[in-house]
Design a protein around this motif. Structure first.
Motif, mmCIF file in Angstrom:
data_model
loop_
_atom_site.group_PDB
_atom_site.id
_atom_site.type_symbol
_atom_site.label_atom_id
_atom_site.label_comp_id
_atom_site.label_asym_id
_atom_site.label_seq_id
_atom_site.Cartn_x
_atom_site.Cartn_y
_atom_site.Cartn_z
ATOM 1 N N PRO A 140 6.445 3.413 -3.727
ATOM 2 C CA PRO A 140 7.176 2.140 -3.717
ATOM 3 C C PRO A 140 8.376 2.129 -2.775
ATOM 4 O O PRO A 140 8.685 1.101 -2.183
ATOM 5 N N ASP A 141 9.035 3.294 -2.592
ATOM 6 C CA ASP A 141 10.229 3.320 -1.742
ATOM 7 C C ASP A 141 9.882 3.197 -0.253
ATOM 8 O O ASP A 141 10.780 3.052 0.582
ATOM 9 N N GLN A 142 8.589 3.250 0.080
ATOM 10 C CA GLN A 142 8.181 3.072 1.483
ATOM 11 C C GLN A 142 7.654 1.660 1.745
ATOM 12 O O GLN A 142 7.179 1.361 2.836
ATOM 13 N N ALA A 143 7.734 0.799 0.720
ATOM 14 C CA ALA A 143 7.201 -0.558 0.839
ATOM 15 C C ALA A 143 7.987 -1.390 1.840
ATOM 16 O O ALA A 143 9.211 -1.322 1.902
ATOM 17 N N GLY A 144 7.268 -2.154 2.628
ATOM 18 C CA GLY A 144 7.889 -3.107 3.544
ATOM 19 C C GLY A 144 7.965 -4.468 2.875
ATOM 20 O O GLY A 144 7.469 -4.643 1.757
ATOM 21 N N PRO A 145 8.557 -5.456 3.560
ATOM 22 C CA PRO A 145 8.744 -6.782 2.955
ATOM 23 C C PRO A 145 7.433 -7.498 2.615
ATOM 24 O O PRO A 145 7.393 -8.308 1.700
ATOM 25 N N ASP A 146 6.334 -7.175 3.310
ATOM 26 C CA ASP A 146 5.066 -7.853 3.037
ATOM 27 C C ASP A 146 4.158 -7.069 2.106
ATOM 28 O O ASP A 146 3.048 -7.496 1.797
ATOM 29 N N ASP A 147 4.599 -5.883 1.675
ATOM 30 C CA ASP A 147 3.773 -5.074 0.796
ATOM 31 C C ASP A 147 3.916 -5.554 -0.647
ATOM 32 O O ASP A 147 4.909 -6.182 -1.012
ATOM 33 N N VAL A 148 2.904 -5.245 -1.455
ATOM 34 C CA VAL A 148 2.915 -5.631 -2.861
ATOM 35 C C VAL A 148 3.233 -4.387 -3.677
ATOM 36 O O VAL A 148 2.528 -3.385 -3.592
ATOM 37 N N VAL A 149 4.332 -4.458 -4.458
ATOM 38 C CA VAL A 149 4.718 -3.324 -5.298
ATOM 39 C C VAL A 149 4.182 -3.569 -6.707
ATOM 40 O O VAL A 149 4.421 -4.620 -7.301
ATOM 41 N N LEU A 150 3.418 -2.595 -7.205
ATOM 42 C CA LEU A 150 2.848 -2.706 -8.549
ATOM 43 C C LEU A 150 3.696 -1.899 -9.523
ATOM 44 O O LEU A 150 4.018 -0.741 -9.264
ATOM 45 N N ALA A 151 4.065 -2.541 -10.626
ATOM 46 C CA ALA A 151 4.868 -1.882 -11.655
ATOM 47 C C ALA A 151 4.005 -1.633 -12.883
ATOM 48 O O ALA A 151 3.062 -2.388 -13.158
ATOM 49 N N TRP A 152 4.318 -0.564 -13.602
ATOM 50 C CA TRP A 152 3.606 -0.234 -14.839
ATOM 51 C C TRP A 152 4.635 0.199 -15.864
ATOM 52 O O TRP A 152 5.457 1.059 -15.581
ATOM 53 N N GLU A 153 4.622 -0.440 -17.002
ATOM 54 C CA GLU A 153 5.570 -0.138 -18.068
ATOM 55 C C GLU A 153 7.011 -0.138 -17.559
ATOM 56 O O GLU A 153 7.783 0.775 -17.828
ATOM 57 N N GLY A 154 7.329 -1.155 -16.776
ATOM 58 C CA GLY A 154 8.703 -1.364 -16.336
ATOM 59 C C GLY A 154 9.153 -0.572 -15.123
ATOM 60 O O GLY A 154 10.286 -0.722 -14.680
ATOM 61 N N LEU A 173 -1.562 -4.637 2.295
ATOM 62 C CA LEU A 173 -2.827 -5.341 2.487
ATOM 63 C C LEU A 173 -3.170 -5.395 3.973
ATOM 64 O O LEU A 173 -2.288 -5.456 4.815
ATOM 65 N N PRO A 174 -4.466 -5.393 4.290
ATOM 66 C CA PRO A 174 -4.868 -5.413 5.699
ATOM 67 C C PRO A 174 -4.705 -6.794 6.301
ATOM 68 O O PRO A 174 -4.606 -7.784 5.580
ATOM 69 N N GLN A 175 -4.680 -6.859 7.611
ATOM 70 C CA GLN A 175 -4.736 -8.143 8.298
ATOM 71 C C GLN A 175 -6.108 -8.740 7.976
ATOM 72 O O GLN A 175 -7.067 -8.015 7.770
ATOM 73 N N LEU A 176 -6.210 -10.063 7.957
ATOM 74 C CA LEU A 176 -7.482 -10.703 7.612
ATOM 75 C C LEU A 176 -8.624 -10.224 8.504
ATOM 76 O O LEU A 176 -9.727 -9.973 8.033
ATOM 77 N N ALA A 177 -8.379 -10.091 9.782
ATOM 78 C CA ALA A 177 -9.448 -9.688 10.706
ATOM 79 C C ALA A 177 -9.926 -8.271 10.395
ATOM 80 O O ALA A 177 -11.124 -7.994 10.402
#
Length: 122
Positions: free
Chosen positions: A27-41, A49-53
């Motif tokens: 999570p600490d390497q996430a950029g502004p467009d990345d999705v951070v998943l949380a579990w139990e807080g 996520l990849p580019q659409l193409a």
């Protein structure tokens, strides 16, 4: 970094991330467009996520693996089925989507448009 207690969660989401052609990272390497998943807080993993193409190439490669042979070697009915599936997944809203699919299927763009139009008429 990701703790050991998070392994089951990461193991659970990995097939989905792989199917989309995404990439997992701490999570600490996430950029502004990345999705951070949380579990139990707690933030457990970030998903890029990849580019659409790129996603379309990934989907085509997965379809090829599933069928065990190049898509270009499939018969016409199977190719029409693939075009139907890809249309449902939004493949033709991507720039150069028709060209990319036509290339993978070994047919012309005109043929792909024909398959799409046949669907609309039936």
């Amino acid at each position: 970094m990701m703790g050991n207690g998070d392994e089951p969660f990461i193991t659970a989401v990995k097939p989905l991330v792989d199917a989309m052609g995404g990439e997992m990272m701490p999570p600490d390497q996430a950029g502004p467009d990345d999705v951070v998943l949380a579990w139990e807080g707690a933030d457990v993993v970030a998903v890029r996520l990849p580019q659409l193409a790129d996603s379309l190439d990934h989907i085509l490669a997965a379809m090829e693996r599933k069928r065990g042979k190049p898509l270009a070697e499939l018969d016409r009915k199977a190719k029409q089925e693939i075009v139907r599936t890809l249309e449902a997944r939004g493949a033709f809203s991507v720039r150069h989507g028709v060209e990319t699919v036509a290339g993978a299927l070994g047919v012309s763009r005109f043929t792909v448009y024909n398959y799409l139009n046949r669907e609309k008429e039936s």
